[in-house]
Design a protein around this motif. Structure first.
Motif, PDB file in Angstrom:
ATOM      1  N   ILE A   6       0.870   3.072   4.131  1.00 37.94           N
ATOM      2  CA  ILE A   6       0.147   3.023   5.404  1.00 37.94           C
ATOM      3  C   ILE A   6      -1.332   2.698   5.213  1.00 37.94           C
ATOM      4  O   ILE A   6      -1.993   2.266   6.145  1.00 37.94           O
ATOM      5  CB  ILE A   6       0.304   4.329   6.225  1.00 37.94           C
ATOM      6  N   CYS A   7      -1.829   2.844   4.014  1.00 41.06           N
ATOM      7  CA  CYS A   7      -3.230   2.505   3.736  1.00 41.06           C
ATOM      8  C   CYS A   7      -3.467   1.005   3.784  1.00 41.06           C
ATOM      9  O   CYS A   7      -4.608   0.558   3.886  1.00 41.06           O
ATOM     10  CB  CYS A   7      -3.646   3.034   2.367  1.00 41.06           C
ATOM     11  N   GLN A  21      10.818  14.583   6.292  1.00 35.71           N
ATOM     12  CA  GLN A  21      10.800  15.755   5.416  1.00 35.71           C
ATOM     13  C   GLN A  21       9.787  15.662   4.280  1.00 35.71           C
ATOM     14  O   GLN A  21      10.044  16.084   3.168  1.00 35.71           O
ATOM     15  CB  GLN A  21      12.208  16.007   4.850  1.00 35.71           C
ATOM     16  N   PHE A  22       8.599  15.107   4.556  1.00 40.73           N
ATOM     17  CA  PHE A  22       7.616  14.981   3.481  1.00 40.73           C
ATOM     18  C   PHE A  22       6.739  16.212   3.311  1.00 40.73           C
ATOM     19  O   PHE A  22       5.932  16.277   2.405  1.00 40.73           O
ATOM     20  CB  PHE A  22       6.756  13.729   3.617  1.00 40.73           C
ATOM     21  N   GLY A  23       6.903  17.193   4.154  1.00 41.89           N
ATOM     22  CA  GLY A  23       6.296  18.497   3.957  1.00 41.89           C
ATOM     23  C   GLY A  23       4.777  18.551   4.033  1.00 41.89           C
ATOM     24  O   GLY A  23       4.111  17.652   4.511  1.00 41.89           O
ATOM     25  N   GLU A  24       4.263  19.670   3.526  1.00 43.37           N
ATOM     26  CA  GLU A  24       2.827  19.963   3.566  1.00 43.37           C
ATOM     27  C   GLU A  24       1.995  18.898   2.855  1.00 43.37           C
ATOM     28  O   GLU A  24       0.934  18.489   3.341  1.00 43.37           O
ATOM     29  CB  GLU A  24       2.597  21.326   2.918  1.00 43.37           C
ATOM     30  N   LEU A  25       2.459  18.413   1.704  1.00 39.73           N
ATOM     31  CA  LEU A  25       1.696  17.410   0.957  1.00 39.73           C
ATOM     32  C   LEU A  25       1.599  16.091   1.718  1.00 39.73           C
ATOM     33  O   LEU A  25       0.572  15.417   1.676  1.00 39.73           O
ATOM     34  CB  LEU A  25       2.298  17.185  -0.429  1.00 39.73           C
ATOM     35  N   GLY A  26       2.658  15.728   2.419  1.00 34.24           N
ATOM     36  CA  GLY A  26       2.615  14.523   3.247  1.00 34.24           C
ATOM     37  C   GLY A  26       1.622  14.669   4.379  1.00 34.24           C
ATOM     38  O   GLY A  26       0.875  13.741   4.695  1.00 34.24           O
ATOM     39  N   ALA A  27       1.596  15.839   4.994  1.00 36.95           N
ATOM     40  CA  ALA A  27       0.633  16.095   6.062  1.00 36.95           C
ATOM     41  C   ALA A  27      -0.792  16.051   5.528  1.00 36.95           C
ATOM     42  O   ALA A  27      -1.693  15.513   6.169  1.00 36.95           O
ATOM     43  CB  ALA A  27       0.918  17.447   6.717  1.00 36.95           C
ATOM     44  N   GLN A  28      -0.991  16.596   4.328  1.00 35.55           N
ATOM     45  CA  GLN A  28      -2.320  16.557   3.717  1.00 35.55           C
ATOM     46  C   GLN A  28      -2.738  15.109   3.443  1.00 35.55           C
ATOM     47  O   GLN A  28      -3.871  14.725   3.699  1.00 35.55           O
ATOM     48  CB  GLN A  28      -2.339  17.360   2.422  1.00 35.55           C
ATOM     49  N   PHE A  29      -1.817  14.301   2.933  1.00 32.36           N
ATOM     50  CA  PHE A  29      -2.123  12.895   2.680  1.00 32.36           C
ATOM     51  C   PHE A  29      -2.522  12.181   3.976  1.00 32.36           C
ATOM     52  O   PHE A  29      -3.533  11.476   4.021  1.00 32.36           O
ATOM     53  CB  PHE A  29      -0.917  12.186   2.053  1.00 32.36           C
ATOM     54  N   ILE A  30      -1.738  12.386   5.022  1.00 32.23           N
ATOM     55  CA  ILE A  30      -2.045  11.744   6.308  1.00 32.23           C
ATOM     56  C   ILE A  30      -3.385  12.234   6.840  1.00 32.23           C
ATOM     57  O   ILE A  30      -4.186  11.454   7.350  1.00 32.23           O
ATOM     58  CB  ILE A  30      -0.908  11.986   7.313  1.00 32.23           C
ATOM     59  N   ALA A  31      -3.662  13.512   6.705  1.00 32.93           N
ATOM     60  CA  ALA A  31      -4.906  14.081   7.229  1.00 32.93           C
ATOM     61  C   ALA A  31      -6.141  13.572   6.494  1.00 32.93           C
ATOM     62  O   ALA A  31      -7.229  13.503   7.070  1.00 32.93           O
ATOM     63  CB  ALA A  31      -4.857  15.605   7.142  1.00 32.93           C
ATOM     64  N   THR A  33      -6.365  10.510   4.881  1.00 34.83           N
ATOM     65  CA  THR A  33      -6.362   9.057   4.740  1.00 34.83           C
ATOM     66  C   THR A  33      -7.262   8.430   5.797  1.00 34.83           C
ATOM     67  O   THR A  33      -6.926   8.394   6.974  1.00 34.83           O
ATOM     68  CB  THR A  33      -4.929   8.502   4.855  1.00 34.83           C
ATOM     69  N   LEU A  34      -8.411   7.958   5.366  1.00 34.60           N
ATOM     70  CA  LEU A  34      -9.390   7.404   6.294  1.00 34.60           C
ATOM     71  C   LEU A  34      -8.896   6.135   6.982  1.00 34.60           C
ATOM     72  O   LEU A  34      -9.394   5.777   8.044  1.00 34.60           O
ATOM     73  CB  LEU A  34     -10.708   7.132   5.570  1.00 34.60           C
ATOM     74  N   ALA A  35      -7.908   5.466   6.410  1.00 32.64           N
ATOM     75  CA  ALA A  35      -7.355   4.262   7.016  1.00 32.64           C
ATOM     76  C   ALA A  35      -6.695   4.550   8.360  1.00 32.64           C
ATOM     77  O   ALA A  35      -6.416   3.631   9.122  1.00 32.64           O
ATOM     78  CB  ALA A  35      -6.353   3.611   6.073  1.00 32.64           C
ATOM     79  N   LEU A  36      -6.473   5.807   8.671  1.00 30.05           N
ATOM     80  CA  LEU A  36      -5.813   6.181   9.916  1.00 30.05           C
ATOM     81  C   LEU A  36      -6.794   6.536  11.029  1.00 30.05           C
ATOM     82  O   LEU A  36      -6.406   7.082  12.051  1.00 30.05           O
ATOM     83  CB  LEU A  36      -4.865   7.360   9.666  1.00 30.05           C
ATOM     84  N   ASN A  37      -8.041   6.203  10.857  1.00 29.73           N
ATOM     85  CA  ASN A  37      -9.059   6.641  11.812  1.00 29.73           C
ATOM     86  C   ASN A  37      -8.980   5.970  13.183  1.00 29.73           C
ATOM     87  O   ASN A  37      -9.711   6.341  14.084  1.00 29.73           O
ATOM     88  CB  ASN A  37     -10.458   6.478  11.228  1.00 29.73           C
ATOM     89  N   GLN A  38      -8.078   5.007  13.370  1.00 29.58           N
ATOM     90  CA  GLN A  38      -7.924   4.374  14.675  1.00 29.58           C
ATOM     91  C   GLN A  38      -6.611   4.752  15.357  1.00 29.58           C
ATOM     92  O   GLN A  38      -6.251   4.165  16.375  1.00 29.58           O
ATOM     93  CB  GLN A  38      -8.034   2.859  14.529  1.00 29.58           C
ATOM     94  N   LEU A  39      -5.910   5.729  14.815  1.00 34.89           N
ATOM     95  CA  LEU A  39      -4.646   6.145  15.421  1.00 34.89           C
ATOM     96  C   LEU A  39      -4.849   6.687  16.823  1.00 34.89           C
ATOM     97  O   LEU A  39      -5.773   7.452  17.075  1.00 34.89           O
ATOM     98  CB  LEU A  39      -3.980   7.238  14.585  1.00 34.89           C
ATOM     99  N   THR A  40      -3.957   6.301  17.720  1.00 33.68           N
ATOM    100  CA  THR A  40      -3.919   6.895  19.055  1.00 33.68           C
ATOM    101  C   THR A  40      -2.643   7.702  19.253  1.00 33.68           C
ATOM    102  O   THR A  40      -2.578   8.538  20.137  1.00 33.68           O
ATOM    103  CB  THR A  40      -4.024   5.820  20.153  1.00 33.68           C
TER     104      THR A  40
END
Length: 75
Positions: A6-7, A21-31, A33-40
């Motif tokens: 997604i980056c 099912q990517f769990g806590e670590l997946g949520a941490q990665f998404i949180a 990841t600056l590339a997601l700063n335009q998500l709506t």
């Protein structure tokens, strides 16, 4: 799809990764990841991210831009 891919998507507006099912670590990665700063829209339903994963998301700087956040069925 690996989360790291997604980056490489410029100007991503909607991310739907339900039932992965990517769990806590997946949520941490998404949180963090600056590339997601335009998500709506962010759909993380049924990913077992738990309380810690939700805390990571709550602290993410881009969360204020979201119009829709779906987190149902996360333990």
């Amino acid at each position: 799809m690996q989360l790291s891919h997604i980056c490489n998507i410029p100007k991503l507006r909607k991310l739907k990764v339900r039932d992965n099912q990517f769990g806590e670590l997946g949520a941490q990665f998404i949180a963090t990841t600056l590339a997601l700063n335009q998500l709506t829209l962010l759909n993380l339903s049924r990913n077992d991210i738990g309380d810690a994963g939700i805390q990571y998301l709550a602290e993410a700087s881009y969360m204020s831009q979201l119009e829709t956040l779906l987190l149902d069925d996360n333990n």
